[in-house]
Structure formats: structure tokens, C-alpha cells
Design a protein around this motif. Sequence first.
Motif, mmCIF file in Angstrom:
data_model
loop_
_atom_site.group_PDB
_atom_site.id
_atom_site.type_symbol
_atom_site.label_atom_id
_atom_site.label_comp_id
_atom_site.label_asym_id
_atom_site.label_seq_id
_atom_site.Cartn_x
_atom_site.Cartn_y
_atom_site.Cartn_z
ATOM 1 N N ALA A 105 0.820 -1.216 0.000
ATOM 2 C CA ALA A 105 0.000 0.000 0.000
ATOM 3 C C ALA A 105 0.850 1.261 0.000
ATOM 4 O O ALA A 105 0.568 2.224 -0.728
ATOM 5 C CB ALA A 105 -0.949 -0.003 1.201
ATOM 6 N N GLY A 106 1.901 1.288 0.822
ATOM 7 C CA GLY A 106 2.754 2.469 0.878
ATOM 8 C C GLY A 106 3.412 2.765 -0.456
ATOM 9 O O GLY A 106 3.497 3.924 -0.886
ATOM 10 N N SER A 107 3.886 1.724 -1.135
ATOM 11 C CA SER A 107 4.508 1.908 -2.447
ATOM 12 C C SER A 107 3.501 2.422 -3.469
ATOM 13 O O SER A 107 3.812 3.319 -4.273
ATOM 14 C CB SER A 107 5.121 0.589 -2.927
ATOM 15 N N LEU A 108 2.288 1.865 -3.462
ATOM 16 C CA LEU A 108 1.269 2.337 -4.403
ATOM 17 C C LEU A 108 0.885 3.778 -4.126
ATOM 18 O O LEU A 108 0.704 4.576 -5.062
ATOM 19 C CB LEU A 108 0.031 1.437 -4.350
ATOM 20 N N MET A 109 0.775 4.142 -2.869
ATOM 21 C CA MET A 109 0.373 5.508 -2.551
ATOM 22 C C MET A 109 1.450 6.509 -2.976
ATOM 23 O O MET A 109 1.139 7.637 -3.369
ATOM 24 C CB MET A 109 0.077 5.624 -1.063
ATOM 25 N N ARG A 110 2.717 6.119 -2.916
ATOM 26 C CA ARG A 110 3.779 6.997 -3.419
ATOM 27 C C ARG A 110 3.711 7.113 -4.943
ATOM 28 O O ARG A 110 4.002 8.166 -5.509
ATOM 29 C CB ARG A 110 5.143 6.485 -2.971
ATOM 30 N N ALA A 111 3.349 6.018 -5.599
ATOM 31 C CA ALA A 111 3.273 6.029 -7.063
ATOM 32 C C ALA A 111 2.050 6.780 -7.574
ATOM 33 O O ALA A 111 2.059 7.284 -8.710
ATOM 34 C CB ALA A 111 3.254 4.598 -7.582
ATOM 35 N N PHE A 112 0.991 6.853 -6.750
ATOM 36 C CA PHE A 112 -0.269 7.494 -7.145
ATOM 37 C C PHE A 112 -0.558 8.636 -6.171
ATOM 38 O O PHE A 112 -1.392 8.504 -5.270
ATOM 39 C CB PHE A 112 -1.414 6.480 -7.152
ATOM 40 N N PRO A 113 0.112 9.765 -6.341
ATOM 41 C CA PRO A 113 0.067 10.825 -5.319
ATOM 42 C C PRO A 113 -1.290 11.495 -5.169
ATOM 43 O O PRO A 113 -1.536 12.150 -4.152
ATOM 44 C CB PRO A 113 1.121 11.826 -5.805
ATOM 45 N N GLY A 114 -2.194 11.300 -6.121
ATOM 46 C CA GLY A 114 -3.530 11.885 -5.990
ATOM 47 C C GLY A 114 -4.535 10.977 -5.327
ATOM 48 O O GLY A 114 -5.691 11.373 -5.117
ATOM 49 N N ALA A 115 -4.117 9.764 -4.965
ATOM 50 C CA ALA A 115 -5.045 8.778 -4.415
ATOM 51 C C ALA A 115 -5.191 8.921 -2.905
ATOM 52 O O ALA A 115 -4.295 9.408 -2.208
ATOM 53 C CB ALA A 115 -4.573 7.371 -4.755
ATOM 54 N N LYS A 116 -6.328 8.468 -2.421
ATOM 55 C CA LYS A 116 -6.574 8.315 -0.987
ATOM 56 C C LYS A 116 -6.625 6.829 -0.660
ATOM 57 O O LYS A 116 -7.073 6.009 -1.474
ATOM 58 C CB LYS A 116 -7.904 8.967 -0.584
ATOM 59 N N LEU A 117 -6.163 6.480 0.534
ATOM 60 C CA LEU A 117 -6.234 5.107 1.009
ATOM 61 C C LEU A 117 -7.508 4.932 1.826
ATOM 62 O O LEU A 117 -7.786 5.723 2.730
ATOM 63 C CB LEU A 117 -5.026 4.769 1.876
ATOM 64 N N VAL A 118 -8.278 3.895 1.523
ATOM 65 C CA VAL A 118 -9.507 3.580 2.245
ATOM 66 C C VAL A 118 -9.281 2.291 3.020
ATOM 67 O O VAL A 118 -8.888 1.265 2.451
ATOM 68 C CB VAL A 118 -10.693 3.420 1.277
ATOM 69 N N VAL A 119 -9.535 2.329 4.339
ATOM 70 C CA VAL A 119 -9.221 1.190 5.192
ATOM 71 C C VAL A 119 -10.128 1.214 6.420
ATOM 72 O O VAL A 119 -10.636 2.270 6.819
ATOM 73 C CB VAL A 119 -7.723 1.237 5.596
ATOM 74 N N HIS A 120 -10.349 0.059 7.008
ATOM 75 C CA HIS A 120 -11.113 -0.043 8.252
ATOM 76 C C HIS A 120 -10.469 0.855 9.318
ATOM 77 O O HIS A 120 -9.238 0.976 9.377
ATOM 78 C CB HIS A 120 -11.104 -1.495 8.723
ATOM 79 N N PRO A 121 -11.272 1.492 10.185
ATOM 80 C CA PRO A 121 -10.687 2.337 11.239
ATOM 81 C C PRO A 121 -9.642 1.621 12.092
ATOM 82 O O PRO A 121 -8.667 2.240 12.525
ATOM 83 C CB PRO A 121 -11.903 2.759 12.071
ATOM 84 N N ARG A 122 -9.819 0.314 12.341
ATOM 85 C CA ARG A 122 -8.848 -0.426 13.145
ATOM 86 C C ARG A 122 -7.513 -0.615 12.413
ATOM 87 O O ARG A 122 -6.478 -0.868 13.034
ATOM 88 C CB ARG A 122 -9.400 -1.807 13.518
ATOM 89 N N GLY A 123 -7.556 -0.519 11.095
ATOM 90 C CA GLY A 123 -6.344 -0.703 10.318
ATOM 91 C C GLY A 123 -5.624 0.578 9.985
ATOM 92 O O GLY A 123 -4.450 0.551 9.583
ATOM 93 N N ALA A 124 -6.295 1.712 10.139
ATOM 94 C CA ALA A 124 -5.726 2.989 9.685
ATOM 95 C C ALA A 124 -4.406 3.293 10.380
ATOM 96 O O ALA A 124 -3.426 3.710 9.737
ATOM 97 C CB ALA A 124 -6.735 4.107 9.916
ATOM 98 N N ARG A 125 -4.354 3.104 11.689
ATOM 99 C CA ARG A 125 -3.125 3.447 12.412
ATOM 100 C C ARG A 125 -1.953 2.574 11.975
ATOM 101 O O ARG A 125 -0.787 3.003 12.014
ATOM 102 C CB ARG A 125 -3.344 3.331 13.917
ATOM 103 N N HIS A 126 -2.238 1.350 11.543
ATOM 104 C CA HIS A 126 -1.166 0.456 11.104
ATOM 105 C C HIS A 126 -0.647 0.828 9.724
ATOM 106 O O HIS A 126 0.489 0.475 9.381
ATOM 107 C CB HIS A 126 -1.663 -0.987 11.101
#
Length: 315
Positions: free
Chosen positions: A79-100
Motif C-alpha cells: 500500500a505504501g509503495s502504491l500511494m507513493r506512485a499514485f500521489p492523488g489517491a486516498k487510502l480507504v481502510v477499516h478504522p482499526r487498520g488505519a493506524r497500522h
Amino acid sequence: MLEIFHYEYGISAIDSGYIRPRHAAIHFVVDAGRVAIVDTGTNDSLPRVEAALEAMGLAADNVDYVILTHVHLDHAGGAGSLMRAFPGAKLVVHPRGARHMADPSKLVAGAAAVYGSSEVRRMYGEVLPIPAERIIEAPHETVIRLGNRELLCLDTPGHARHHICIVDRSANAIFSGDTFGLSYRELDTDGRQFVFPTTTPVQFDPVALHASIDLLMSFHPRVMYLTHFSELRDLELHAAELHRQIDAHVAIARREARPGSDRHARIRANLAHLLVNEVERFGCRLGPAEVLKLWESDIELNAQGLDIWLDTSAK
């Protein structure tokens, strides 16, 4: 050459390259030129994702969302690599997973407890953090708008407490992560598909998993898109099979619950026997040795999950 599985309603999938061919899928939803990517594989999956987008005539700035069904590293390690490659994207995740995702150190430590530190480094490399301001927490019934369609996020515990499934009403489809089990294409027989539950550590909860499967089926989906592996049909049949097999997993755990250093081995042996019997009952022509080789890591993880569940459910 990269194989892209094109389905109806703007949905496609690729093999993430994790472990073996067609073990883990990354899905794409495309609407009006906007893209959501569901699950990410590992860091090594990024070139495959970029190649798939290029093959579909899309670019990095078309990606609006990276959606994680849950934060186990075969789903979220890249996920971190994809988010760096796609700088306009937002990550969607369960609240329990967000901090991780903002600080993956505990997530990596948890994986290391299962696989060992050196194996985690080999399989996943460096799991990159994601800035908190780019993360959208998706509690139950969060709606994500993509192009002209809506994606509905459902809280679906049982496999993990940080699991969401994504309902695409336009396609009458659900991206189910690991909640609706595993279905490997090598076992397809005469146009039929085999499904088996996953009880991996550390948050298996059979009552919650039964309820989550019922919740998904209440939407009367046409098809499920599993991370392991992709399109699954005949869902009423498979839901019934999953319910029965989850109960069979629990029965094995309870039968082998007596303490002892061999408890894990006993559970694992029983699960292997269950799998072989279920595959034979299904009518697959693969022999037991081939089946057990394909499912080796899954049987081990299922046994670990049941082992931990026995300890935690007794408290």
C-alpha cells in the motif's frame, strides 16, 4: 506478458505475484476514467499494477482510491509503495487498520511473529508508512464515490477485526477480501469452483464470520471477487459450504483442545485431512499430494489461527 482478467462492469484483476501464480489478486474498478484499486499485494506488485493501468489506457493520475479489505500484508504490504506512485489517491481502510498504515511497525512485528523476521523481510521488503492525511477511515456503511458509481464499505469481522468488504451495486458484486474464503483456480472442475474458509491468526471469530457471510449474502450479489483468487460464482452454494466448513474447523479445534506441545500439529493434521476429503467430495481430479502442496501455507495458517482462537476463547 502480464495477464489481465477483464470482467463485466469495468472490473479487472491481475495476479499480484505473491507466492505462486494466481494465489493473490489485485482488483481494479474503473468508472468514467476514475480508478479504485482493491488490495495491493506487496511492494513487488507495483510494476504489475502500473503495467495493468498502462494496458487499460490509464495513468497514475486516474487513480482516486487504493482500498484495503484488511491490513494483512499479502493484501496491504504494497500500500505504501502504491500511494507513493499514485500521489492523488486516498487510502480507504477499516478504522482499526488505519493506524497500522500510518505506522506499520506493529503490523510488521505481528507478521514476524507468524513467519519470522527474515521471512517477512524477504516476502514484503520495507512496508512504507502512509501520511495520515491521505487515509480515509471507513466504518460500517461508508460510501465511496468513484466516477458515476458508489462503493459501499461493510464492517465484516471474523477473519480479522479490521476487515471491510466493498459492495459495488452497479456491478451487483462484492470485493470480499478473505471473508468469503479462498478459491484457487487450480481446483476448478467441470466449470465448478471450490471454496474453503480461512481462519488465519490472530483474530479468527467463527460467530462473527458466520454473521459477516450472511451480511454479504443479504445483498444478493451476482458475484464475489476474492483476493485468493478473484471471481467466484454460484454464491448461494458457496455460502452454505463456507458455513458448514467453518463449523468443521471449529469442531476440529474443540476436539483437539487438550493442552500439549503437539496440539498445533494435531490441529494441522486434522485440517489437512478435512481439506483432502472436501476436495474429493467436490470431485476435483487433483491428487491429495497436489492439493496439500497448493494449500500448504493456508493449512498452516488456519491451524495457527485455530490454536490462538482456542487460547483466547477460553479466557
